[in-house]
Scaffold this motif. Structure first.
Motif, PDB file in Angstrom:
ATOM      1  N   ALA A 208       0.836  -1.208   0.000  1.00  0.00           N
ATOM      2  CA  ALA A 208       0.000   0.000   0.000  1.00  0.00           C
ATOM      3  C   ALA A 208       0.865   1.251   0.000  1.00  0.00           C
ATOM      4  O   ALA A 208       1.919   1.292   0.638  1.00  0.00           O
ATOM      5  N   GLY A 209       0.392   2.241  -0.727  1.00  0.00           N
ATOM      6  CA  GLY A 209       1.128   3.494  -0.818  1.00  0.00           C
ATOM      7  C   GLY A 209       0.337   4.657  -0.253  1.00  0.00           C
ATOM      8  O   GLY A 209      -0.896   4.675  -0.313  1.00  0.00           O
ATOM      9  N   GLY A 210       1.079   5.631   0.284  1.00  0.00           N
ATOM     10  CA  GLY A 210       0.447   6.833   0.823  1.00  0.00           C
ATOM     11  C   GLY A 210       0.921   8.068   0.095  1.00  0.00           C
ATOM     12  O   GLY A 210       1.500   7.992  -0.990  1.00  0.00           O
ATOM     13  N   ARG A 211       0.704   9.206   0.752  1.00  0.00           N
ATOM     14  CA  ARG A 211       1.098  10.480   0.140  1.00  0.00           C
ATOM     15  C   ARG A 211       2.600  10.531  -0.142  1.00  0.00           C
ATOM     16  O   ARG A 211       3.054  11.245  -1.022  1.00  0.00           O
ATOM     17  N   GLY A 238      -4.912   9.564   1.871  1.00  0.00           N
ATOM     18  CA  GLY A 238      -4.043  10.667   1.458  1.00  0.00           C
ATOM     19  C   GLY A 238      -3.648  10.524  -0.008  1.00  0.00           C
ATOM     20  O   GLY A 238      -3.706  11.499  -0.774  1.00  0.00           O
ATOM     21  N   ALA A 239      -3.279   9.309  -0.408  1.00  0.00           N
ATOM     22  CA  ALA A 239      -2.869   9.070  -1.798  1.00  0.00           C
ATOM     23  C   ALA A 239      -4.054   9.202  -2.753  1.00  0.00           C
ATOM     24  O   ALA A 239      -3.916   9.724  -3.857  1.00  0.00           O
ATOM     25  N   CYS A 240      -5.224   8.735  -2.313  1.00  0.00           N
ATOM     26  CA  CYS A 240      -6.418   8.831  -3.175  1.00  0.00           C
ATOM     27  C   CYS A 240      -6.831  10.295  -3.334  1.00  0.00           C
ATOM     28  O   CYS A 240      -7.135  10.746  -4.436  1.00  0.00           O
ATOM     29  N   ASP A 241      -6.831  11.032  -2.210  1.00  0.00           N
ATOM     30  CA  ASP A 241      -7.217  12.455  -2.264  1.00  0.00           C
ATOM     31  C   ASP A 241      -6.282  13.242  -3.185  1.00  0.00           C
ATOM     32  O   ASP A 241      -6.696  14.184  -3.845  1.00  0.00           O
TER      33      ASP A 241
END
Ligand code: FAD
Length: 323
Positions: A208-211, A238-241
């Motif tokens: 999984a990845g984040g910002r 955060g990554a989706c937003d």
């Protein structure tokens, strides 16, 4: 007490979902030596009957109807209620999937029965069937049973181990003639947002990845690692937003709840809302530049570093070990 327990086998994109086999294992516990009956609703249900038996069902009931080609709560609801009326089981188990979450409460309400949703374990204590389910976003667990009436539960994928597949098992397969009246909902087309590959909610490995991944392009390194491990890619909100990936990949309180064997969190800070969706993963690896990041509080293994250096190295090493 021996019970007859019905299990809804879930067919998606031409295959039975793993959670169907896990539901059979849960049903075996609930049945206490009684009968486990698989139910398949589809336009081509018979294709999957033997597989349900191989995973432990004693008998399979098929409803084959064009109106069941794609899931609607209307069509499936009508079919399953008619089967329940004929079979009068003492238990029903479904997967806690999008389908199960929609169908089970509807069926329970029609039958005026209780429903235990999102169970992660089941045991029999005395004459009670006791289900464990997470509460407070996975920070605590409660035990529930339905003292009177039908034992009805949905089970969370990846928590109850399926039985070993045994192709030599035999069981009766019968067709049920359900009368499905005109549907109020017609599915004309299904447009999938997620890329093809391993289904996030059933994946054994999630990267999984984040910002911290910084761009949509940055997710390619995560996809590479996921592909190497036969896993799926997920994301923080955060990554989706930030538009690095689609919301269908979001994990957390307002996204998907996952319990893979291995969760690799890359550039994710570990906000409580994210932990709500993944903290029950069996092994958590966190990769983050910030040694104080909250994700390290739940991680079994932590790597303090730049994900763009660490992830490709990991992928390379794993590829070498697979040769
Ligand atoms: P950030 O908090 O910005 O963290 C980015 C991390 O990346 C930092 O820790 C940083 O050190 C690290 N980093 C940066 N660059 C690198 C690099 N090169 N290498 C390694 N590490 C790096 N969030 C969810 O995820 N799921 C939900 O379902 C969800 N639901 C919510 C519901 C509500 C009602 C609210 C209010 C919030 C919800 N959130 C949810 C949002 C949540 O509060 C956080 O804002 C979000 O999880 C933060 O995402 P992030 O960790 O990717 O970003």
């Amino acid at each position: 007490m021996a019970r007859k327990v019905l299990v809804l086998g879930e067919i998606r994109e031409g295959a039975l979902r793993n959670v169907s086999f896990e539901a059979i294992a849960a049903a075996k516990t609930v049945a206490e030596g009684g009968e486990v009956v698989g139910v398949l609703l589809s336009d081509r249900a018979s294709d999957f009957a033997q597989e349900i038996i191989a995973y432990g069902a004693d008998r399979v009931i098929l409803v084959e109807d064009e109106k069941l080609k794609t899931y609607t709560s209307d069509g499936f609801g009508q079919a399953i209620l008619q089967i329940l009326d004929t079979e009068k089981p003492e238990g029903i188990i479904m997967g806690h999937t999008a389908l199960g979450k929609d169908l089970a409460p509807k069926v329970a309400a029609k039958m005026e029965s209780g429903l235990i949703s999102d169970a992660t374990a089941v045991e029999v204590t005395g004459d009670q069937v006791v289900f464990t389910r997470p509460i407070y976003s996975g920070k605590a667990f409660e035990k529930n049973s339905i003292p009177d009436g039908i034992v009805f539960a949905t089970i969370r994928p990846n928590n109850i181990a399926a039985l070993e597949k045994d192709g030599t098992r035999t069981g009766e397969v019968s067709s049920f003639n359900a009368e499905i009246k005109d549907l109020r909902t017609i599915i004309k087309e299904i447009v999938r947002k997620t890329s093809e590959g391993v289904d996030l909610s059933e994946a054994k490995v999630i990267v999984a990845g984040g910002r911290g991944v910084k761009s949509a392009n940055g997710f390619k390194v995560l996809q590479d690692l996921a592909n190497t491990l036969g896993g799926a890619v997920g994301a923080s909100r955060g990554a989706c937003d930030a538009d690095y990936c689609d919301y269908s990949l979001q994990i957390g309180q307002t996204g998907k709840v996952v319990t893979p064997d291995l969760y690799i969190a890359c550039g994710i800070s570990g906000a409580i809302q994210h932990l709500a969706g993944m903290s029950n993963s069996k092994v958590i690896v966190a990769i983050n530049k910030d040694p104080e990041a909250n994700i390290f509080q739940v991680a079994d293994y932590g790597i303090v570093g730049d994900l763009f250096e660490v992830v490709p190295l990991l992928t390379e090493e794993i590829k070498k070990s697979l040769v």
